[in-house]
Design a protein around this motif. Sequence first.
Motif, short mmCIF file in Angstrom:
data_model
loop_
_atom_site.label_atom_id
_atom_site.label_comp_id
_atom_site.label_asym_id
_atom_site.label_seq_id
_atom_site.Cartn_x
_atom_site.Cartn_y
_atom_site.Cartn_z
N ILE A 269 34.79 51.92 51.94
CA ILE A 269 33.87 51.35 50.95
C ILE A 269 32.53 52.01 51.20
O ILE A 269 31.95 51.85 52.29
CB ILE A 269 33.77 49.83 51.07
CG1 ILE A 269 35.14 49.18 50.81
CG2 ILE A 269 32.73 49.26 50.11
CD1 ILE A 269 35.16 47.68 51.02
N GLU A 270 32.09 52.77 50.21
CA GLU A 270 30.91 53.62 50.37
C GLU A 270 31.18 54.56 51.55
O GLU A 270 32.07 55.39 51.48
CB GLU A 270 29.66 52.76 50.55
CG GLU A 270 29.34 51.91 49.32
CD GLU A 270 28.14 51.01 49.49
OE1 GLU A 270 27.67 50.85 50.63
OE2 GLU A 270 27.67 50.47 48.48
N SER B 3 43.61 47.44 48.26
CA SER B 3 42.65 46.36 48.01
C SER B 3 42.15 45.78 49.32
O SER B 3 42.85 45.82 50.34
CB SER B 3 43.27 45.28 47.14
OG SER B 3 44.37 44.69 47.81
N GLU C 282 35.24 44.69 38.92
CA GLU C 282 34.43 43.95 37.95
C GLU C 282 35.20 42.73 37.48
O GLU C 282 36.41 42.75 37.37
CB GLU C 282 34.10 44.84 36.75
CG GLU C 282 33.23 46.05 37.10
CD GLU C 282 31.86 45.65 37.61
OE1 GLU C 282 31.38 44.57 37.18
OE2 GLU C 282 31.29 46.38 38.42
N LYS D 27 36.20 50.52 45.32
CA LYS D 27 35.01 50.10 44.56
C LYS D 27 35.14 48.63 44.22
O LYS D 27 36.23 48.09 44.09
CB LYS D 27 34.90 50.92 43.28
CG LYS D 27 34.64 52.40 43.53
CD LYS D 27 34.47 53.16 42.24
CE LYS D 27 34.19 54.65 42.51
NZ LYS D 27 34.02 55.39 41.24
N LYS D 28 33.98 48.05 44.06
CA LYS D 28 33.94 46.64 43.74
C LYS D 28 34.58 46.39 42.39
O LYS D 28 34.27 47.04 41.39
CB LYS D 28 32.49 46.15 43.74
CG LYS D 28 32.35 44.64 43.55
CD LYS D 28 30.89 44.24 43.64
CE LYS D 28 30.73 42.73 43.43
NZ LYS D 28 29.30 42.34 43.48
N CYS E 235 39.52 42.32 50.38
CA CYS E 235 38.61 41.24 49.99
C CYS E 235 37.66 40.93 51.14
O CYS E 235 38.10 40.77 52.29
CB CYS E 235 39.39 39.99 49.61
SG CYS E 235 40.30 40.17 48.06
N GLU E 236 36.39 40.86 50.82
CA GLU E 236 35.36 40.51 51.79
C GLU E 236 34.48 39.44 51.18
O GLU E 236 33.77 39.68 50.20
CB GLU E 236 34.52 41.73 52.17
CG GLU E 236 35.30 42.82 52.90
CD GLU E 236 34.43 44.02 53.25
OE1 GLU E 236 33.32 44.12 52.68
OE2 GLU E 236 34.85 44.82 54.10
N ASN F 41 33.82 39.00 47.28
CA ASN F 41 34.00 40.28 46.60
C ASN F 41 35.37 40.88 46.90
O ASN F 41 35.89 40.75 48.01
CB ASN F 41 32.92 41.28 47.03
CG ASN F 41 31.54 40.79 46.63
OD1 ASN F 41 31.36 40.23 45.55
ND2 ASN F 41 30.55 40.99 47.51
N CYS F 42 35.89 41.54 45.91
CA CYS F 42 37.17 42.23 46.07
C CYS F 42 36.97 43.70 45.71
O CYS F 42 36.36 44.02 44.69
CB CYS F 42 38.24 41.58 45.19
SG CYS F 42 39.89 42.26 45.48
N TYR F 43 37.49 44.60 46.55
CA TYR F 43 37.34 46.03 46.35
C TYR F 43 38.72 46.63 46.12
O TYR F 43 39.69 46.29 46.81
CB TYR F 43 36.68 46.67 47.56
CG TYR F 43 35.29 46.13 47.83
CD1 TYR F 43 34.17 46.75 47.30
CD2 TYR F 43 35.12 44.99 48.61
CE1 TYR F 43 32.89 46.25 47.53
CE2 TYR F 43 33.85 44.48 48.85
CZ TYR F 43 32.74 45.12 48.30
OH TYR F 43 31.48 44.61 48.53
#
Length: 778
Positions: free
Chosen positions: A388-389, A432, A462, A459-460, A434-435, A438-440
């Motif tokens: 993530i990033e 996937s 939407e 990516k996050k 989840c933090e 938020n779910c990525y």
Amino acid sequence: MDIVIHGTKGGYHIFTPEEQSGLFDAGRGEGVKALGQQAYAISFKDKYQIFSKYKIVKDVRGDKRTGFVAFSLFLPNNEKLSGTEILELLNKVESEYSKQYIDGTNLKDVRENWDFLKEIKGNYHSKLLSSANNLQSGTTDAAYIYYSDDNELQRYFDDPYQEEYKDYRQILFISRDLGGKPENPLNALRHSGMDLTGKIDLENKYYYLYNYDSLKRVSITADGKPRSNGEGNNCIRAKSQVEIKYSKDDRCYFPIEAKGTLNDPNSEIHKYLEINNDQIHIKYDAFANLNPEPRTKKITFDCKDKSGKKVDGAKIIIYKTNKKNEQLTISGGTRCFQGEEIITWWIVYASKEDKMRSDKKYILPAKEDDRIEICMHYIKKVEITAIIEDRIVHDFNVKCSSFCTDSEQSSSKYYLFFADEKINEETTIEVSKCEGNNCYVGSHAFIPKENKPICVQLKKAEPEKQEATLDTGKSGQASAKDSNGGNEEAQNEEKEPLYKNLTNIAIAFVALICIVGGIWLVNSGGENMSTTSSVDTILNYCEGIELNEKRLNSYKNGLQEPDSILHFPWNLLPFLSGKKTVDSTEQSNYKKQSQALDKAIALRQQINKKEFAELKKRSYSQRQKNFKQAVNKIDSTKYGDVAEELDEVSGLDLDEIADKINEILISEELKGGDVNKKKLQEWKNEAHTSKCEKSIDLYLQFWELVIKNNVQMDSFGEILLGEVKKDDVLKSSDLKKFLEKICKNSDTFRSSYKEKISGIKKTEQTTLDELKQQLKIQ
């Protein structure tokens, strides 16, 4: 201990107030020349050993006919005096009685005073020893033995229990110097004429097993006959060939054996036996630190590919089903299972570097052949990471559109294994994580054979929105309604020149021809790659006993419905004659897998929720029959109780759950009164009764005593009841209540059990409730 005087005085009578069974008129009414002579005797009745001294006298009331007076000592089977003390006591009683009530050889016709008996008896009470003797006299008239002197007679009294005596009402002992003479007391006493002189081996003494416990896995035989401390079954003679066996578990270990005789102090059986007087105690502690030799089962694992060709250099891994972290490598393809490993479930699989891998196989060595084939697949291991990033993600989830044979996961990496034809097929994974709130998410398409690690950028996600729908206005212009109900005009403010539209159409047409041709070539150029291995793996797993819900869902998520394919014959234009179809084999396989997985997942969920009523309605595979049988045994009124005792079952396979259900149901039945010997033996022969094994053995011990008409209170009270009270299952059972009632005291035992049991019909199918009903015990 009792002393009874009896004989002929105007007919046969018992003179003393005490009344005992086992006495009888032994006189013949003749043999006048034997007047004044004496003989000794041994007999057995009920729970007593009886030692007697006969004196031949004239019956005063019987017109001086030849009769007798006898002095009999009654010793309980569990008490003992030495032969010297028995002979001394009988002589004292005879001497004192003769002094007062016999004139020469004539009985006096007077009323006796028995105070002298109390004094004599009191002198010997303190000399009593414990014993474990048991013998019953027969019905044939007496046999006899000639003895040379008092020392020899004392030896016969020291060892009164001789197997040769059992057919006769009593054994008479006559002084050898009276043999063949008119004075022989045998002329005045009833006998069969059987002379046992010289036929009794007094060196072959009798000993009695005192503390046998069938629960402690020790068996003992004498001259090939099993011995225990049951009535009539506890005797071992000094010269008998004795064999002791200790079995930790016959399925897993060879028994420890010792052989020898009791009269040989150097024989190995004495390491395990303690002898005190005539009692034998097994030293169970002597077995505690022994290491019995384990039984072995050697199994060779043959690794082969799908075509049956041997695979060399494969690494074979094995571990117990409940100990995945304790994996072992099998060297040389062969493993020798020892001891309890033989009856343990194992999981085995094979791999060759990162090129080949087999499915996991469940084995129980005790039931396997000497060779087991392991089918291996060519595999490709794909390493997956996620970010993530710019940071690495830990513990993320992966969903694969293609079937994977297996997966592994560490904190920061995930590995997928693709087998055989799936290595060359493109697949897509969805990742996937989840933090918090938020779910990525992220996805990646790849072909496993490309041999490179995959890193997925997450990516996050939407929030989901309603899709825009097209609406045609009054003017014929298309407008899109957004989620707020507004319209966006879809008018073209500028129109493209006509030549540009024609150019675009031509390009599109050429592209269509290329795509269609390519599809047709792919479709017609060869058969689709087989997925039989993957299909068989899933279907086999769904019919097995593991049914791990996580693995089932992994299989389900990895299924991908087959794509449709366009077919174009060359004699027609593609856009006029194209036909869209689906490969029938792939579609059939997909449906089989999907349906099997849905059924298995639903079954596992019902099992985890312990929905027994629904589980009874389901169908099961042959490998799942143990679970089916166990569930069908549960009464509808017991669903809640069984569910509560089972506790958490999601981590157990179906056989393990079945064993737990059976143990719970058996435990409940053992507490009730509908238990018989046949049912207990059936349970004992089953493999899932380890928790109840001791309880079953105790109950079997009870029925053995009942069916064999054992009437010793000690066998029921001190021995059996004590163990029942300590047993986790039976301490709250009807059996315990029954034993407490009949063993309340000796009078209760005699009136409620001993005097009734021999007249009651008992079979292996008689239940405790039926026994209580016949004994009239509430």
